[in-house]
Motif scaffolding. Structure first.
Motif, PDB file in Angstrom:
ATOM      1  N   THR A 253       0.888  -1.168  -0.114  1.00  0.00           N
ATOM      2  CA  THR A 253      -0.197   0.154   0.159  1.00  0.00           C
ATOM      3  C   THR A 253       0.867   1.286   0.081  1.00  0.00           C
ATOM      4  O   THR A 253       0.641   2.192  -0.505  1.00  0.00           O
ATOM      5  CB  THR A 253      -0.897  -0.009   1.120  1.00  0.00           C
ATOM      6  N   MET A 328       2.785  -5.539  -9.734  1.00  0.00           N
ATOM      7  CA  MET A 328       2.460  -3.983  -9.273  1.00  0.00           C
ATOM      8  C   MET A 328       3.885  -3.048  -9.629  1.00  0.00           C
ATOM      9  O   MET A 328       3.720  -1.875  -9.990  1.00  0.00           O
ATOM     10  CB  MET A 328       2.309  -4.030  -7.904  1.00  0.00           C
ATOM     11  N   SER A 380      -4.228  -2.312  -9.992  1.00  0.00           N
ATOM     12  CA  SER A 380      -5.387  -2.025  -9.082  1.00  0.00           C
ATOM     13  C   SER A 380      -6.242  -3.145  -8.863  1.00  0.00           C
ATOM     14  O   SER A 380      -6.483  -3.634  -7.718  1.00  0.00           O
ATOM     15  CB  SER A 380      -6.103  -0.823  -9.714  1.00  0.00           C
ATOM     16  N   GLY A 383      -4.601  -5.457  -6.800  1.00  0.00           N
ATOM     17  CA  GLY A 383      -4.417  -5.042  -5.297  1.00  0.00           C
ATOM     18  C   GLY A 383      -5.634  -5.438  -4.616  1.00  0.00           C
ATOM     19  O   GLY A 383      -5.711  -6.136  -3.323  1.00  0.00           O
ATOM     20  N   TRP A 403      -6.176  -0.136   1.962  1.00  0.00           N
ATOM     21  CA  TRP A 403      -5.556  -0.028   0.688  1.00  0.00           C
ATOM     22  C   TRP A 403      -6.219   1.234  -0.138  1.00  0.00           C
ATOM     23  O   TRP A 403      -5.438   1.794  -0.813  1.00  0.00           O
ATOM     24  CB  TRP A 403      -6.139  -1.392  -0.037  1.00  0.00           C
TER      25      TRP A 403
END
Length: 456
Positions: A253, A328, A380, A383, A403
């Motif tokens: 995060t 990511m 995204s 996540g 998050w």
């Protein structure tokens, strides 16, 4: 086990997923419709339908608002986990956001602005963490359809985000344009009204069909669940592995703050740069500035299924799928590359808003949004799925709020960076954002193996 996973892969998704898809689609229609107009509304002269803010002040306010919108999910997630239940929290949030957009429509004043934005901030805090958590609750932790489900859900987000700037931007800039004594009046209020109506439609669908397609999921707080195992887990202390997984969520995060700070320039500095420095004419017709906000969700709707199929093929291969931190890290680097493309345009146009001699080709801004979209797809939805998989039951909505809070921190930071474009210039700010994103992405790639070990 392989036979079970294969069977799961062939099963259809539960119909509740598509109800949540539609609910989130209309909520995002509401949010992105308002967001596409907000900076333009703030900076347009009062007599022309805006509020006459200075551009730097408008971008700072925009950053604060979009930041606060993603901070309140921390409180909303906690309250829903402990007291409200996710379904009730979603309804409270939806009603508050509909009222917020209606206030922006009904009151063309600072009172209407701040009360409307306040309701939107509060409403999003109740709505956002709980709708995403409900998606995860439709599937068991071992269900291999979960990643695909979040990809479908993410498409719902972006269908709404694609439609919203087109509808609300058209209402604001074309339909309600009138001339009185040579002054042009823009119908921003009607764009906000459309955003409010979209939120109402989503809530009607959610509350009228929820019992039919979701059953009892999300009706009770986690600690009061009728499932004995879930209720026990809600009160048990965290295990060592749960603590490690929670730490991974928090570490990643912190990294993605830098991604969202650059990505969320779309509604502030990128909007103003596009409005002033980009040649928006296509075959003699000028594209409304707000419409460029639809490029990102359009690209997502097109490329999300393609990228999802790539992940499936990689998972089936001998080498296996890319790890979550690796995806990511690549996403952050792609965002930086997008800014490097835009810098080429800024080198042509400069940053002097009062004396625009050359305008950049529209393809520069299109390619920038394209690279940002690819970066978002790597980061995204992955996540959201990561939090759903790793978060302990008792902290599920709270950690989803954590998050989302990364976007809150990023928006406040992004608002400050956007304001600097008025003093330092677009070249300096865009270069800084691009370089930081690439560097942080590279660092995340370097530590990805350790993070994977902690995720187990």
């Amino acid at each position: 086990m392989n036979a079970t996973l294969s069977k799961q892969g062939r099963q259809k998704h539960p119909p509740g997923l598509y109800l949540l898809f539609l609910t989130e689609m209309w909520e995002r229609f509401s949010y992105y419709g308002m967001r596409a107009l907000l900076t333009l509304y703030l900076t347009t002269a009062f007599v022309s339908g805006g509020l006459g803010f200075e551009k730097s002040a408008a971008m700072s306010l925009y950053g604060f608002f979009t930041g606060a919108v993603y901070f309140t999910p921390l409180a909303g997630g906690y309250l829903s986990d402990r007291y409200l239940g996710r379904r009730l929290a979603i309804t409270i949030g939806g009603v508050a956001m509909a009222l917020g957009n209606f206030m922006l429509f009904a009151q063309h004043s600072l009172v209407g602005l701040y009360s409307g934005l306040g309701l939107l901030i509060i409403g999003n805090g109740f709505f956002k963490p709980n709708i995403s958590t409900l998606v995860g609750e439709l599937y068991s932790d071992q269900d291999q359809r979960k990643d695909a489900a979040f990809t479908i859900f993410y498409m719902g987000i972006n269908v709404g985000a694609f439609i919203a700037p087109l509808v609300c931007g058209y209402l604001a800039e074309d339909i309600f344009k009138t001339t009185v004594e040579g002054v042009v009046h823009y119908g921003y209020r009607y764009g906000f009204l459309a955003a409010s109506i979209g939120m109402v439609i989503g809530q009607i669908l959610f509350n009228s069909l929820g019992d039919r397609y979701l059953g009892d999921i999300g009706k009770r707080p986690v600690g009061k669940s009728p499932d004995p195992q879930e209720a026990a887990a809600a009160h048990a202390p965290l295990t060592k592995k749960e603590k490690q997984r929670t730490a991974v969520i928090i570490i990643i995060t912190c990294f993605v703050v830098f991604f969202w700070a650059g990505f969320e320039q779309a509604g502030s500095s990128l909007t103003l740069y596009t409005d002033i420095f980009v040649d928006k004419h296509v075959f003699g017709w000028e594209v409304p500035t707000a419409w460029f906000q639809s490029l990102n969700p359009m690209f997502i709707v097109i490329f999300a299924p393609i990228l999802s199929s790539v992940w499936i093929k990689l998972a089936a291969s001998k080498k296996g799928d890319l790890s979550i931190p690796t995806k990511m890290g690549i996403g952050m680097i792609m965002l930086g590359i997008g800014y490097m493309i835009l810098i080429l345009a800024v080198l042509q146009t400069g940053s002097d808003e009062q004396n625009v001699v050359v305008k950049s080709n529209i393809l520069f801004i299109v390619l920038t949004y394209f690279m940002h979209t690819l970066g978002e797809l790597f980061l995204s939805p992955v996540g959201l799925s990561m939090v759903s998989k790793l978060a302990p039951i008792k902290l599920a909505s709270l950690l989803m709020g954590v998050w989302l809070a990364s976007t809150g921190v990023a928006n406040i930071l992004g608002g400050k960076l956007a304001a600097f474009t008025q003093s330092l210039g677009y070249f300096e700010v865009f270069s800084l954002i691009g370089a930081i994103s690439i560097v942080m992405g590279a660092i995340l790639l370097l530590v990805s193996r350790k993070l994977v070990q902690m995720m187990d």
